[in-house]
Scaffold this motif. Structure first.
Motif, PDB file in Angstrom:
ATOM      1  N   MET A 248       0.854  -1.192   0.000  1.00  0.00           N
ATOM      2  CA  MET A 248       0.000   0.000   0.000  1.00  0.00           C
ATOM      3  C   MET A 248       0.891   1.243   0.000  1.00  0.00           C
ATOM      4  O   MET A 248       1.798   1.345   0.811  1.00  0.00           O
TER       5      MET A 248
ATOM      6  N   GLN B 290      -1.587   4.707   3.900  1.00  0.00           N
ATOM      7  CA  GLN B 290      -1.433   3.941   5.139  1.00  0.00           C
ATOM      8  C   GLN B 290      -1.858   4.809   6.316  1.00  0.00           C
ATOM      9  O   GLN B 290      -1.048   5.201   7.154  1.00  0.00           O
TER      10      GLN B 290
ATOM     11  N   PRO C 107      -8.436   4.242   9.099  1.00  0.00           N
ATOM     12  CA  PRO C 107      -9.680   4.341   8.336  1.00  0.00           C
ATOM     13  C   PRO C 107     -10.595   5.425   8.911  1.00  0.00           C
ATOM     14  O   PRO C 107     -10.440   5.825  10.061  1.00  0.00           O
TER      15      PRO C 107
ATOM     16  N   PRO D  18     -12.169   2.644   4.784  1.00  0.00           N
ATOM     17  CA  PRO D  18     -10.775   2.965   4.489  1.00  0.00           C
ATOM     18  C   PRO D  18     -10.686   4.016   3.376  1.00  0.00           C
ATOM     19  O   PRO D  18     -11.395   3.917   2.376  1.00  0.00           O
TER      20      PRO D  18
ATOM     21  N   TYR E 106      -8.473   4.521   1.099  1.00  0.00           N
ATOM     22  CA  TYR E 106      -8.076   4.000  -0.209  1.00  0.00           C
ATOM     23  C   TYR E 106      -9.288   3.506  -0.984  1.00  0.00           C
ATOM     24  O   TYR E 106      -9.389   3.681  -2.198  1.00  0.00           O
ATOM     25  N   TYR E 107     -10.219   2.904  -0.249  1.00  0.00           N
ATOM     26  CA  TYR E 107     -11.397   2.375  -0.922  1.00  0.00           C
ATOM     27  C   TYR E 107     -12.310   3.483  -1.423  1.00  0.00           C
ATOM     28  O   TYR E 107     -13.013   3.323  -2.417  1.00  0.00           O
TER      29      TYR E 107
ATOM     30  N   PRO F 253      -2.574  -3.013  -4.803  1.00  0.00           N
ATOM     31  CA  PRO F 253      -2.083  -2.787  -3.446  1.00  0.00           C
ATOM     32  C   PRO F 253      -2.746  -3.683  -2.386  1.00  0.00           C
ATOM     33  O   PRO F 253      -2.215  -3.817  -1.293  1.00  0.00           O
TER      34      PRO F 253
END
Lengths: 300, 419
Positions: free
Chosen positions: A134, A139, A142, A151, A153-154, A222
């Motif tokens: 990731m 990083q 969340p 999170p 990233y999502y 990732p």
């Protein structure tokens, strides 16, 4: 069966938020792969069984670019652009030779390339599984929305997929190129007679489909491990999506993918031992009640 | 284009004839050389998703065979390994094993198959009576079940029930110390995942009776996405999680659980974490995952083990795996037994191997023993510890106590009707 857990989740906002976003993530990645599949089928009238390979190449291209440059954006770009070029070459050199041929012939060509592409990956990157890791920018802890876990990233991932869906939808229905593509899907002979290079359109559509699958692979890199053959299970789920949504329909692919994602995320709570089965059951119900899929057009 | 075929002897067949002639004349020398060598057959998995493990088995065997040959061979006969790919399919493993003995003239077998294939090769060994060491199958029944017992087959792999006893007691001690009562499990949905999880929870509950399993997840083997499993576990809010996911599945799971910050919310026990194949691949390895040792060069903490791990890395440019040490041990035991029997004959080696204790870098006390009554390896290094993101990855491993293992294993055998 654990209906209590499902009911408990539906009545709690924290659980609803977490499970819904988890369903959206699964669904959106699936959409990117499935929409390419459905687009290629809609225009070129071939079922691209080697589509999973583009997802795989997207992930490997992204990993390599990330290792070389350390830039997440370049990694995504490499995944998408690399598979677009690959798709164009694959279509021009191989697939264009089997248009109009027996379905079995098309299937054989695609299946041969599933095996060849897997071995190419094995030769270049090795047979063992890899992980891209990731990027440090993501990083982070969340987010907590109404008690549910999301999170960051999502969120990005869902955002990119949504943008792709909107651009595709509008592009195909409003733009001039979109209209030509749709015309080529309906009556390639007439389009060609009007002086438009259909070969270019076919190659372009294949490249676009490959690029979307590659982008999905790059976005998944990732968080998912990379192995030769990783495209296969994604391909099967993409087929379920296109069958549910209707072959050739972009809206159908979006709705089908999201439904499948939500079935997985909520199904794993209520029916932990039957989550996979639920997907197929849903497909059967759709096929029985509407054989062309939810948004498929009736054959003329 | 059609090919024309001219009458008479073509260039190709002339070459073939010449080749055959050369072979005929050379054959006596080859045959004489072969009388000195002993062929050892080895079916293993060299293609497909677990090819990495099969390759690491082959590497370890070659490393040890080189040493044995340099020291004069197996009772004076140089070892020649014949290694074949079974593609991980049991029927193929059985076919390859049979062919190695009947066609290739192998006198001994190293069965480097996973459990599914090992049971198939076991039947071939039973049928042909050939000496066979199973090196990778950890399924307890392979040697624990008296119905499986044959005088010519042995196992140098760790055994599932040993792992579960050590893992269960280690986890129970932490559960008690930290008050972890609510547990979740997440393991792959096939025989290994189900059995191992059941045995682990059996011993966990035995040593810590207050433990309760509140959530179970059974993702498919090789599933690409675990998001729904991760969020389901988060919903259940357990205090600890057990998983026997392995390889790429485990690293995917860790990457996906990481972004939900799962590892900060519960203690995680992943038996297959401490293997270099997983440790070196995960980019953001969380601190403090509890794991059983698979192969790690710092446990046992002896110069012999470290030297062995480094020698392997120097030769093959990667670290050994769990399967590597299990295969290396097979060659070490075989060589020692042949020395003791002063013969390379399978029957004599089998007799000498029973109850044999040898010095070994992977032994808990520097030695391992081939137990005489059930032909399985005991005394190997077995323990659990917690991970850190860089080498040595698992700095301190708490060793399992073999006395306790033997007691509980005997009890387990009774409960299964094996003893």
């Amino acid at each position: 069966m654990d209906l209590d857990a499902l009911a408990g989740c539906l009545s709690s906002s924290a659980c609803l938020v977490t499970q819904t976003t988890s369903g959206l993530i699964i669904g959106m990645l699936l959409f990117l792969v499935a929409v390419g599949l459905t687009l290629i089928f809609g225009v070129l009238k071939v079922v691209n069984f080697s589509h999973g390979a583009f997802y795989m190449f997207g992930a490997y291209f992204a990993m390599t670019a990330y290792q070389l440059t350390g830039s997440f954006a370049l990694a995504m770009l490499a995944g998408a652009a690399g598979t677009a070029i690959l798709g164009l070459i694959f279509e021009r050199v191989f697939m264009s030779r089997v248009y109009g041929a027996d379905v079995l012939m098309q299937l054989l060509v695609c299946y041969a390339f599933v095996l060849i592409f897997d071995d190419v990956v094995r030769i270049i990157w090795g047979p063992e599984f890899k992980s891209m890791g990731m990027p440090s920018a993501f990083q982070v802890m969340p987010l907590f929305v109404a008690g549910g876990v999301v999170p960051p990233y999502y969120l990005l991932l869902i955002g990119i997929a949504l943008v792709a869906a909107i651009v595709l939808g509008i592009g195909l229905s409003r733009s001039r190129i979109g209209k030509v593509i749709r015309a080529a899907a309906h009556n390639p002979g007439m389009v060609s007679a009007l002086g438009i290079n259909t070969g270019l359109i076919y190659g372009g559509v294949f490249a676009l489909g490959g690029m979307l699958a590659g982008l999905a692979g790059a976005l998944a890199a990732p968080v998912r491990s990379l192995t030769p053959g990783m495209g296969f299970s994604v391909l099967i789920e993409s087929f379920i999506v296109t069958v549910i949504g209707g072959m050739g329909s972009i809206l159908g692919a979006l709705i089908g993918a999201l439904l499948l994602g939500l079935i997985r995320s909520f199904g794993s709570l209520g029916f932990p031992l039957f989550t996979e089965g639920l997907m197929y059951l849903f497909m059967v119900i759709v096929l029985v009640s509407k054989p062309t899929g939810l948004f498929g057009k009736e054959a003329a | 284009m059609t090919r024309t075929r001219r009458p008479g002897i073509s260039r190709r067949s002339t070459l073939a004839l010449m080749g055959a002639g050369a072979m005929t004349f050379a054959a006596p020398w080859v045959a004489r050389a072969q009388a000195k060598t002993i062929k050892v057959g080895m079916p293993t998995i060299l293609s497909g998703r677990v090819a990495q493990l099969g390759t690491s088995s082959r590497n370890a065997v070659m490393l040890e065979v080189e040493k044995v040959n340099a020291a004069g061979g197996l009772a004076g006969r140089q070892i020649e390994m014949v290694i074949r790919d079974s593609k991980g399919q049991p029927q193929e493993a059985a076919r390859v094993a049979r062919e190695l003995v009947n066609t290739d003239g192998c006198e001994l077998l190293i069965d480097a198959e996973a459990s599914s294939g090992a049971f198939a090769v076991h039947e071939v060994a039973r049928d042909l009576g050939v000496f066979c060491i199973h090196t990778n199958s950890e399924t307890s029944a392979l040697t624990a079940d008296p119905k499986q017992h044959i005088p010519n087959a042995f196992r140098t792999a760790r055994q599932g029930v040993h792992d579960s006893i050590v893992g269960g007691s280690y986890a129970a001690a932490i559960a008690k110390a930290k008050g972890l009562k609510k547990w979740a499990t997440c393991s792959p949905d096939y025989a290994y995942g189900r059995d191992t999880t059941a045995e682990f929870t059996l011993y966990l509950k035995r040593f810590a009776p207050e433990v309760e399993i509140i959530s179970e997840s059974w993702p498919k083997l090789f599933q690409p996405d675990y998001t729904e499993v991760v969020t389901k576990i988060l919903q259940a809010k357990p205090q600890a999680l057990y998983s026997c996911l392995w390889g790429g599945d485990l690293t995917s799971y860790i990457d996906q659980a990481n972004i939900y910050a799962m590892f900060g919310q519960m203690e995680v026990f992943a038996v297959n974490m401490a293997d270099y194949t997983a440790l070196t691949v995960v980019k953001n390895l969380p601190k403090g995952i509890h794991s059983g040792n698979r192969y790690i060069k710092t446990f046992p903490t002896t110069p012999e083990n470290a030297a062995w791990g480094d020698a392997y890395k120097a030769k093959f440019n990667e670290y050994p795996t769990n399967w590597s040490w299990e295969n290396a041990t097979a060659i070490m035991l075989m060589a020692e037994a042949a020395k003791k029997a002063n013969s390379a004959d399978g029957k004599k080696i089998a007799e000498a191997l029973k109850g044999l204790t040898i010095k070994c870098p992977f032994g808990a006390d520097g030695t391992v023993t081939m137990r005489g009554d059930d032909h399985t390896l005991v005394g190997y290094a077995i323990g659990w510890g917690t991970t850190i993101p860089q080498e040595p990855y698992v700095p301190e491993i708490k060793a399992g106590d073999w006395k306790t293992i033997f007691e509980l294993e005997a009890e387990w055998k009774k409960s299964k009707g094996y003893a």
